[in-house]
Write a protein that holds these residues in place. Structure first.
Motif, PDB file in Angstrom:
ATOM      1  N   GLU A 148       0.967   3.952  -3.007  1.00 26.72           N
ATOM      2  CA  GLU A 148       0.632   5.363  -2.787  1.00 26.72           C
ATOM      3  C   GLU A 148       1.774   6.269  -3.232  1.00 26.72           C
ATOM      4  OE1 GLU A 148      -0.564   6.024   1.206  1.00 26.72           O
ATOM      5  OE2 GLU A 148      -2.517   5.050   0.974  1.00 26.72           O
ATOM      6  N   ARG A 207       0.835  -1.213   0.000  1.00 33.05           N
ATOM      7  CA  ARG A 207       0.000   0.000   0.000  1.00 33.05           C
ATOM      8  C   ARG A 207       0.865   1.256   0.000  1.00 33.05           C
ATOM      9  NH1 ARG A 207      -1.569   3.791   3.263  1.00 33.05           N
ATOM     10  NH2 ARG A 207      -0.369   2.907   5.006  1.00 33.05           N
ATOM     11  N   ASP A 250      -8.079   8.851  -7.322  1.00 29.55           N
ATOM     12  CA  ASP A 250      -8.085   8.935  -8.782  1.00 29.55           C
ATOM     13  C   ASP A 250      -9.099   9.963  -9.264  1.00 29.55           C
ATOM     14  OD1 ASP A 250      -6.151   6.903  -9.111  1.00 29.55           O
ATOM     15  OD2 ASP A 250      -7.689   5.363  -8.856  1.00 29.55           O
ATOM     16  N   THR A 278     -10.313   4.961  -7.460  1.00 31.66           N
ATOM     17  CA  THR A 278     -10.507   5.326  -6.061  1.00 31.66           C
ATOM     18  C   THR A 278     -10.837   6.819  -5.971  1.00 31.66           C
ATOM     19  OG1 THR A 278      -8.194   5.958  -5.700  1.00 31.66           O
ATOM     20  CG2 THR A 278      -8.759   3.616  -5.443  1.00 31.66           C
ATOM     21  N   PRO A 279     -11.256   7.310  -4.794  1.00 28.39           N
ATOM     22  CA  PRO A 279     -11.488   8.754  -4.636  1.00 28.39           C
ATOM     23  C   PRO A 279     -10.244   9.597  -4.958  1.00 28.39           C
ATOM     24  CG  PRO A 279     -12.538   7.570  -2.853  1.00 28.39           C
ATOM     25  CD  PRO A 279     -11.748   6.550  -3.631  1.00 28.39           C
ATOM     26  N   SER A 323     -14.453  -0.204 -14.254  1.00 31.40           N
ATOM     27  CA  SER A 323     -14.558   0.951 -13.372  1.00 31.40           C
ATOM     28  C   SER A 323     -14.545   2.214 -14.236  1.00 31.40           C
ATOM     29  CB  SER A 323     -13.387   0.981 -12.379  1.00 31.40           C
ATOM     30  OG  SER A 323     -13.519   2.055 -11.463  1.00 31.40           O
ATOM     31  N   SER A 358     -16.682   2.793  -8.844  1.00 26.82           N
ATOM     32  CA  SER A 358     -15.523   1.964  -8.513  1.00 26.82           C
ATOM     33  C   SER A 358     -15.601   0.585  -9.142  1.00 26.82           C
ATOM     34  CB  SER A 358     -15.377   1.834  -6.996  1.00 26.82           C
ATOM     35  OG  SER A 358     -15.173   3.111  -6.410  1.00 26.82           O
ATOM     36  N   GLN A 410      -6.677  -2.416 -10.412  1.00 29.47           N
ATOM     37  CA  GLN A 410      -7.695  -2.087  -9.419  1.00 29.47           C
ATOM     38  C   GLN A 410      -8.611  -0.994  -9.950  1.00 29.47           C
ATOM     39  OE1 GLN A 410      -8.216  -3.524  -6.528  1.00 29.47           O
ATOM     40  NE2 GLN A 410      -6.369  -4.755  -6.235  1.00 29.47           N
TER      41      GLN A 410
END
Length: 548
Positions: free
Chosen positions: A129, A125, A287, A284-285, A256, A229, A281
């Motif tokens: 990030e 993770r 993105d 996400t918020p 997505s 998502s 994946q």
């Protein structure tokens, strides 16, 4: 707290899979897994779905842990790999760690597995990030640079859709509205050109529903961004308007999506949609925030391109009007000039000097108006980028003298004394009408801005060029306006105070450049302005390219 875990197991023994999953559940994970045994199966699994971790046996029939690590490395995916095997010794452990494994231990120590997985998930993770932050900064920096390259609207659209592909999304589309209501697909990007073709075809066959409760049409109406998502097939079934439409949606493989409005200063310009179709994946918020910032920059570039396009269209329409108006005015002005010229000749023979003077003043105004019409025609010609020249042998001194003779009456009216200094034998191959036009513009400019002061004109020869220098003692030109006055409709003073179209100096420069020469202005020591027209003594091309 139970945590969801998508685990890819490289294992040939089903019983060992059961043991691994049971231990992970004891450690607080809700496990979703599949088991693969070959390199082909592993590649397919990596290609089709996203995974949190890979747990691999060390040795399988025809396959082993180093080979597993090689397949993962070749995929380009950052998925932690832990080797769990009954045959892992210290030597094998060092080997797999060098090959990229995050950890290893024997199956007899499976109780260590949940803690090892938790540690690797956290480290993954943090790595993701950090990498995503660097990616987002690079993406936005590149966007600012790329979007500044062009003011063409369609070219800017093409830049916009290619910016997030493939770093942020597998594909990107921009929908715009021509009438402020319906959206159309204006640009689409994907690494596969065939996918792009099918995307445009699907949009043609199944245009957006303006009343849709989600997607680009909804974002267009509401002005609010939308993050999806996960896109299950059941959602596509609801959106589809027919079985054929559903097949087209399913064929896209959408997993997505993000829909972001392109907001201009005064109105919405369109909608930018980003989609994921591969195994990465879902969005996400974070993105979504990046997409919104990208859309903000894209909207600014698109609005600038739109305004530039509208300005260019306005200029084109203006030039067309000027050309048509000038052509329509030329015929009656020519007739009026001939009639006045005839009346002047007759009045000189039969009438009083007062009538002759009035007719001559009227004739001068008609000629002046004719000059303005010809100026407008020249501007319309220059809008095409070409200014045709008709070259002939011209004595520059004689030409300048004739121009000053025509300005004598005007100079007396404004109280200016015209002084001419000519070097003999300054002869070249030039377009007489264009050179006369340029010299006349410089002299007229000097009389307009330097009344009641002498105007000096010099014809100066050189080895390769000839110069006409016009000096006045008028109001002068500010330093920061010396170039601007040669622009189309360029001025250094108010048109209300001095009149004119602001085209004379523009045409003079373009005529000089068509000959291969130049013209410039400078401040005259002691006050006033000095203009220099420089012409090459060699012959120029009969039809020169001139930037409009």
């Amino acid at each position: 707290m139970t945590r969801s875990l998508r685990a890819l197991l490289v294992e040939d023994n089903p019983d060992d899979r059961v043991l691994v999953e049971r231990e992970l559940r004891r450690g607080g994970f809700e496990v979703q897994s599949i088991r693969v045994q070959t390199a082909e199966e592993l590649r397919a699994a990596l290609r089709n779905e996203p995974w949190d971790i890979i747990l691999s046996d060390y040795r399988l029939p025809g396959f082993d842990a180093p080979a597993v690590l090689g397949v993962v490395h070749d995929s380009g995916l950052d998925i932690p790999v832990i080797v769990v095997s009954g045959s892992v010794g210290e030597w094998e452990g060092v080997e797999v760690m060098k090959a990229g494994a995050r950890d290893y231990f024997p199956k007899s120590l499976l109780t260590r597995l949940p803690a090892a997985v938790s540690r690797e998930l956290e480290e993954a993770r943090i790595r993701h990030e950090r990498a995503r932050g660097e990616r987002d900064r690079a993406l936005l920096a590149n966007a600012s640079e790329v979007l500044a390259r062009s003011l063409d609207f369609q070219e800017t659209l093409d830049h916009v859709v290619h910016l997030p592909v493939p770093e942020l999304a597998d594909w990107c589309a921009v929908y715009v509205s021509e009438d402020g209501k319906a959206l159309r697909l204006a640009a689409l990007a994907h690494e596969d050109p065939e996918w792009v073709r099918r995307g445009f075809e699907a949009d043609r066959l199944f245009p957006l529903d303006p009343g849709a409760a989600s997607g680009p049409a909804y974002v267009w109406r509401s002005g609010e961004s939308q993050l999806v998502s996960d896109v299950p097939s059941s959602r596509l079934e609801v959106l589809a308007r027919s079985p054929e439409h559903l097949r087209a949606l399913l064929g896209m493989g959408l997993r997505s999506a993000i829909h972001v409005p392109l907001l201009g200063r005064a109105r919405r310009l369109g909608v930018m949609t980003l989609g994921i179709t591969g195994s990465r994946q879902g969005f996400t918020p974070v993105d979504l925030s990046v997409a919104q910032e990208l859309a903000r920059r894209a909207a600014l570039a698109l609005e600038n391109a739109r305004l530039y396009r509208e300005a260019q269209e306005a200029i084109r329409l203006r030039d067309e009007f000027l050309a048509v108006a000038a052509h329509e005015l030329r015929t009656p002005l020519t007739t009026l000039g001939l009639q006045l010229g005839t009346l002047v000749q007759r009045a000189r023979r039969e009438s009083s000097s007062d009538l002759v003077g009035r007719l001559e003043r009227g004739l001068r105004q008609v000629r002046r108006l004719g000059t303005l019409v010809e100026t407008l025609l020249d501007v319309s010609r220059l809008s095409t980028g070409r200014l045709p020249l008709s070259l002939e042998r011209v004595d520059l001194g004689e030409l300048v003298g004739e121009v000053l003779e025509r300005f004598e009456a005007e100079a007396q009216a404004v109280g200016c004394a015209l002084k001419l200094e000519v070097a003999p034998g300054v002869v070249g191959q030039w377009d007489r009408m264009r050179v006369e036009q340029g010299v006349s513009s410089l002299v007229s400019n000097a009389l307009k801005f330097g009344p009641h002061q002498p105007v000096e004109v010099r014809v100066v020869p050189g080895a390769e060029v000839a110069r006409v220098v016009v000096e006045d003692r008028g109001i002068g030109i500010p330093e920061d306006q010396l170039e601007r006055i040669f622009e189309r409709f360029g001025r250094a003073v108010s048109s209300r105070s001095y009149g004119g179209l602001g085209l004379g100096l523009y045409l003079t420069r373009r005529a000089a450049e068509a000959h291969g020469g130049r013209v410039w202005a400078e401040q005259r020591p002691g006050g006033g302005a000095r203009f220099t027209l420089e012409l090459p003594l060699r012959a120029a091309s009969p039809a020169a390219e001139v930037p409009a």
